[in-house]
Structures are given as structure tokens and as C-alpha cells.
Design an enzyme around this catalytic site. Structure first.
Site, short mmCIF file in Angstrom:
data_model
loop_
_atom_site.label_atom_id
_atom_site.label_comp_id
_atom_site.label_asym_id
_atom_site.label_seq_id
_atom_site.Cartn_x
_atom_site.Cartn_y
_atom_site.Cartn_z
N GLN A 191 77.13 83.50 32.68
CA GLN A 191 75.96 82.78 33.19
C GLN A 191 76.21 81.27 33.20
O GLN A 191 75.54 80.52 33.91
CB GLN A 191 74.75 83.12 32.32
CG GLN A 191 73.46 82.48 32.77
CD GLN A 191 72.26 83.06 32.06
OE1 GLN A 191 71.92 84.23 32.24
NE2 GLN A 191 71.63 82.27 31.22
N LYS B 289 78.48 37.28 43.81
CA LYS B 289 79.18 38.57 43.80
C LYS B 289 78.76 39.52 44.93
O LYS B 289 77.61 39.60 45.31
CB LYS B 289 78.93 39.29 42.47
CG LYS B 289 79.56 38.67 41.26
CD LYS B 289 81.07 38.67 41.27
CE LYS B 289 81.67 40.04 41.14
NZ LYS B 289 81.37 40.69 39.86
N GLU C 35 83.46 52.54 43.62
CA GLU C 35 83.55 52.61 42.15
C GLU C 35 82.84 53.85 41.61
O GLU C 35 83.35 54.56 40.74
CB GLU C 35 82.93 51.36 41.51
CG GLU C 35 83.78 50.12 41.68
CD GLU C 35 83.08 48.89 41.13
OE1 GLU C 35 83.59 48.30 40.18
OE2 GLU C 35 82.01 48.52 41.65
N LYS D 269 77.40 78.76 36.74
CA LYS D 269 76.73 78.18 37.91
C LYS D 269 76.57 76.68 37.86
O LYS D 269 76.84 75.98 38.85
CB LYS D 269 75.38 78.85 38.12
CG LYS D 269 75.51 80.23 38.71
CD LYS D 269 74.27 81.05 38.56
CE LYS D 269 74.59 82.48 38.25
NZ LYS D 269 75.19 82.70 36.90
N ASN E 100 74.82 92.55 37.37
CA ASN E 100 76.21 92.06 37.33
C ASN E 100 76.81 91.94 38.72
O ASN E 100 77.44 90.93 39.06
CB ASN E 100 77.07 92.97 36.44
CG ASN E 100 76.56 93.01 35.01
OD1 ASN E 100 75.68 92.21 34.65
ND2 ASN E 100 77.08 93.90 34.21
N SER F 282 75.22 41.12 42.08
CA SER F 282 75.14 41.04 40.63
C SER F 282 73.81 40.41 40.26
O SER F 282 73.30 39.54 40.96
CB SER F 282 76.29 40.18 40.12
OG SER F 282 75.97 39.62 38.86
N TYR G 8 81.55 92.17 32.89
CA TYR G 8 80.55 91.12 32.69
C TYR G 8 80.33 90.80 31.22
O TYR G 8 80.20 91.70 30.38
CB TYR G 8 79.21 91.52 33.34
CG TYR G 8 78.22 90.38 33.24
CD1 TYR G 8 78.24 89.34 34.15
CD2 TYR G 8 77.30 90.34 32.19
CE1 TYR G 8 77.36 88.27 34.03
CE2 TYR G 8 76.42 89.28 32.07
CZ TYR G 8 76.45 88.24 32.99
OH TYR G 8 75.60 87.18 32.88
N HIS H 117 104.61 51.69 43.62
CA HIS H 117 104.37 51.04 42.31
C HIS H 117 103.41 49.86 42.46
O HIS H 117 103.45 48.91 41.67
CB HIS H 117 105.67 50.55 41.65
CG HIS H 117 106.75 51.57 41.63
ND1 HIS H 117 106.96 52.41 40.57
CD2 HIS H 117 107.67 51.90 42.57
CE1 HIS H 117 107.99 53.21 40.83
NE2 HIS H 117 108.43 52.94 42.05
N1 ARG Z 1 71.61 85.49 34.79
C1 ARG Z 1 72.77 86.30 34.67
C2 ARG Z 1 74.00 85.49 35.05
O1 ARG Z 1 73.86 84.52 35.67
C3 ARG Z 1 72.68 87.50 35.56
C4 ARG Z 1 73.48 88.67 35.12
C5 ARG Z 1 72.95 89.17 33.85
N2 ARG Z 1 73.49 90.44 33.51
C6 ARG Z 1 73.28 90.98 32.33
N3 ARG Z 1 73.79 92.13 32.14
N4 ARG Z 1 72.64 90.36 31.39
O2 ARG Z 1 75.11 85.83 34.70
#
Ligand code: ARG
Length: 468
Positions: A330, A291, A298, A333, A118, A285, A325, A164
């Protein structure tokens, strides 16, 4: 039952389980296919942690050397692409730790003393984002430099300013460009600020409550370049504010890029025809041979959705989570990775595009001659002659209506015609009715008058260290 006897026994947490994990669960819970990106930070964090454990007497000198060397070997293998990642080991932390134990034996199994995944994942993520803040800042400086170069090149050239999307008042092209310099400057400050706030080390908070082992959090923090350590272990193990803040900073950048893109799309249309985007940055195009499409702006505009989406994903992720936690985290990310990849690519390509952009200054100047764009100047002229502004507004409004009917512009009116709207109008009025006169009169701080824009440009050049 020993770990070896169980099916799926590779798990570092397998001790209390009688049965191996279902393959479907391994597939569902794994994050290694994206969190492998954190490997350098995981290894740097582990090395710092190991050094501290050795200083605290938990690891011997020999064990520390074995761990450090083992981690270095693993890092090389991952960088070179020869490391074998295993999905059943879930994530980057356990892939590396397991590989270490397999390579160096019992010393490797001591590494996880006094920490948990964690605080480990929080550490890796913070280290990663700290670097990303620095990289985004560099990219922002790149695009700000491009605006400043363009502003210098087109200093003194005039274009219509819009509100505007209707012609409003004439402005300097450089003033318009430096508006973006300011916007990306604020984005830069946000990144600096985000970096500063996230720069406290989470390691040593362990699972949620801290540890009874004699660790030295300060030492780890210092060796990893943190400004200090986080204050509350429970807050730390569930805190993702830093990721949200970072992604919110990314979102603002992408919004600014998107607004800029919209202008480039408009300006490169035949209707505006204000800019030429170099052929190198356009595409054609497959059916219409004539074009030349502004695909880069865009696409940048289109990619706003995914960055905004990433921010939404993150804020929704933490909403309603009880403290510390939870595995939900998870999911933090991928949105961050996607947001930073997207804005980095967009910032880099937009800076390049700007370096290859030319303004059609004559067309832009010509556009200021239509639309009674100096109407406000006429009203201000009357104000200076003691006519209350609201009354002046009415007078000029009637003069504009007259021009529209006659199909002419304000400076085309004779003094006799102007006199019909107000006796106060004298011959000196023509100075304020010219577009150049209008622009140059706007010398209030932050205005588009030549002196002000030149000062702003010099200040920007100084900030970026651009010599002339
Ligand atoms: N892969 C987990 C995450 O990204 C890591 C932490 C996991 N901790 C746990 N107590 N399962 O959050």
C-alpha cells in the site's frame, strides 16, 4: 453475530471479527486520503469486471445495469466533490464498493465475485500509470519541441563546449541544445517501453491463486485496452515492477532536467552571462534590489531529491517481500504520485522557460576566442601531416604553454613562432586555428560540424512533425 450488531461494522470484511477496529488502527491503515486518485480507474475496472461476470452468467442483465448505473453515479459524485469518503472503509476500492451496495442493494454485493482487492489495486494502478505514461510522453514532446525551436533559431552560432567545466572545444549552440533533445528522446523511449510492459491485465488473478468461478480474463483485458493478461497469478498480486520502472523513468527525466537547470543557473550568472531568462521566469530578492534570481531552474534542480527519494522508497519497499500481496505494498502509491506530479510540473514549466530564453550569442562567440580552444585542431593538423598523435599532443601542449606565458591565443602566433614547435607547421595552419574552421571540420557522425547539426535538426523536426 450479524454485521450490524458489531461496532465499526461498516467493514466489507467484518464477518470473522468479534470486535470493531480500533480508531487508531483505522487511522493508521487508511489510504483513502491518497488512493482516491484512482477512482476513475477503479470504476472502469469494476464496470469491465461486471460486464464479464454478466457474460459468464454470474450477474443477470438487470444486475449489470444496476451496477453500471450505480458506478456511473458514484463517479459523477466523486468528480463533482459531493461523494462522502469514509476513512473506516480504508481505501478507494472499499469506499466505492460500499457506496454501490448502499445505493443498489444485493446486486452491488455481487460485484466482488472472482476478484480480490489484490488484483483490483494492481489493475487500478496499472490503468493509472498507463495514462501517466501517455501524459509524460506528451510533456516530453513539448520540451523536445522547445529545444528544436531554439536549435533552429540559433543554428550556426558558436559557443565554448566544456569538459570538466573548462573550455574545451568550440561547438554549435544548436549542437548543445540537441544533446538535450536526445536525452529527453531516450526518456520518451523509456516511457513507451514501460507502458508496453505494464500493459497486461492483472484482474482475475484474485487474491493470489486465481479463481474457481467461470471468469473470462481475456474479455476484461480487451475491454480495458490491455494487450493481454498476466501469466502467473502469484507473480501478479505482488508485482510492482511496473511502478518501479515508471518511477525510474521519472527519475531519469528529473536528472536530465536537473542537469539542464544547473547549466541555466550557471549561464545566467554574471560570470558566464550566456543567456537571458525572461523576467517572467525569474524572481527578485527581498533585500537586494539588483537581484534577478533563476529560481525556476533552482527549484527543478532541488526537486530531484524527492524524485530520487521516491524511487528509493519503492525499491526498498519490495526488497525482502515474500511473494504475492503484502500490506507493505500500500506504500507504493504516494511515491509514484509524488514523482509523477513533480516531473510533470517541472517538464511543463521548463518547456515554457525555454520558449522564453534568449542566448547572448556575441558573448558566447567571444568566449570561444579565449582558452586556446583550437588546440586539438592543431594536433589533428599535425596528425594529417603524419605526426603521431601523442607527439602532436606534446608539440601543441608546448605551444599552448608559450601562449599562456605570452598572454595570447594560438592564432595570434606567427608562423615563425609556431615553427619553433614543429617544422611541419605551414601557413595553411591558420585555417584550422580559427574557431569557425574548427567547428566546421567536425563532420564525423554526431559531431558539431554545421552539416551534421543541420541534418540532426532536420531529423528532429521531422520526428516532431515541425514544418519549416
Ligand atoms: N489499499 C490496499 C493497497 O493499496 C488495497 C489492497 C488491500 N488488500 C488487502 N488484502 N488488504 O494495497
Amino acid at each position: 453475530m450479524t454485521e450490524q450488531k458489531k461496532s465499526g461494522s461498516a467493514k466489507l470484511w467484518g464477518g470473522r471479527f468479534a470486535e470493531g477496529t480500533a480508531a487508531s488502527v483505522e487511522a493508521f491503515t487508511a489510504s483513502i486520503h491518497y488512493d482516491y486518485r484512482l477512482y476513475k480507474y477503479d470504476i472502469a475496472g469494476s464496470k469491465a469486471h461486471a460486464a464479464m461476470l454478466a457474460a459468464s452468467g454470474i450477474l443477470s442483465r438487470e444486475e449489470l445495469t444496476a451496477i453500471t448505473d450505480g458506478l456511473t453515479t458514484i463517479e459523477v459524485e466523486i468528480t463533482e466533490g459531493t461523494f462522502h469518503f469514509r476513512r473506516e472503509l480504508e481505501d478507494i476500492h472499499m469506499n466505492i464498493e460500499k457506496a454501490l451496495v448502499e445505493r443498489i442493494g444485493p446486486a452491488g454485493a455481487k460485484l466482488h465475485s472472482g476478484r480480490s482487492r489484490n488484483d483490483q489495486v494492481a489493475l487500478d494502478f496499472k490503468l493509472y500509470l498507463r495514462d501517466q505514461c501517455d501524459e509524460v510522453i506528451t510533456l516530453l514532446d513539448g520540451i523536445r519541441r522547445a529545444f528544436v525551436r531554439l536549435a533552429r533559431k540559433y543554428l550556426g552560432k558558436i559557443m565554448p563546449g566544456y569538459t570538466h567545466l573548462q573550455r574545451a572545444q568550440p561547438v554549435q549552440i544548436a549542437h548543445h541544445l540537441l544533446a538535450y533533445y536526445e536525452m529527453f528522446g531516450r526518456d520518451r523511449e523509456r516511457m513507451v517501453d514501460c507502458r508496453k510492459r505494464l500493459n497486461l491485465c492483472p484482474l482475475g488473478c484474485a487474491a493470489l491463486a486465481g479463481t474457481g468461478l467461470p471468469i473470462d480474463r481475456q474479455q476484461v483485458a480487451e475491454s480495458l485496452g490491455f494487450a493481454g493478461v498476466t501469466a502467473n497469478s502469484m507473480d501478479t498480486s505482488g508485482d510492482r515492477d511496473f511502478a518501479i520502472e515508471f518511477t525510474s523513468g521519472c527519475t531519469m527525466i528529473q536528472l536530465h532536467l536537473s542537469r539542464l537547470s544547473e547549466e541555466l543557473v550557471l549561464w545566467s550568472s554574471q560570470e558566464f552571462d550566456f543567456v537571458n531568462i525572461s523576467d517572467k521566469f525569474c524572481t527578485g530578492s527581498s533585500i537586494m534590489p539588483q537581484k534577478k534570481n533563476p529560481d525556476i531552474p533552482e527549484l527543478i534542480r532541488g526537486k530531484s531529491g524527492r524524485v530520487v527519494g521516491s524511487l528509493m522508497a519503492l525499491i526498498t519497499l519490495v526488497k525482502g517481500l515474500p511473494l504475492t500481496y503484502n500490506r507493505d505494498l500500500q506504500e507504493d502509491k504516494e511515491p509514484v504520485f509524488d514523482a509523477v506530479d513533480t516531473i510533470s510540473a517541472c517538464l511543463a514549466i521548463m518547456a515554457e522557460l525555454l520558449e522564453n530564453l534568449t542566448f547572448k550569442t556575441e558573448r558566447m562567440a567571444a568566449a570561444t576566442q579565449k582558452g586556446c580552444m583550437t588546440a586539438t585542431d592543431l594536433a589533428d593538423y599535425l596528425v594529417l601531416k603524419n605526426v603521431p598523435f601523442r607527439e602532436a599532443h606534446g608539440i601543441v601542449g608546448r605551444a599552448v604553454a608559450y601562449c599562456l606565458e605570452k598572454g595570447c591565443e594560438l592564432p595570434d602566433l606567427s608562423i615563425a613562432e609556431l615553427g619553433r614547435f614543429s617544422e611541419t607547421i605551414g601557413k595553411d595552419v591558420y585555417e584550422v586555428l580559427s574557431v569557425e574552421g574548427s567547428v566546421n571540420s567536425r563532420i564525423s557522425t554526431g559531431g558539431t560540424g554545421i552539416q551534421r547539426v543541420e541534418e540532426a535538426l532536420l531529423a528532429a523536426e521531422k520526428q516532431l512533425g515541425i514544418g519549416q
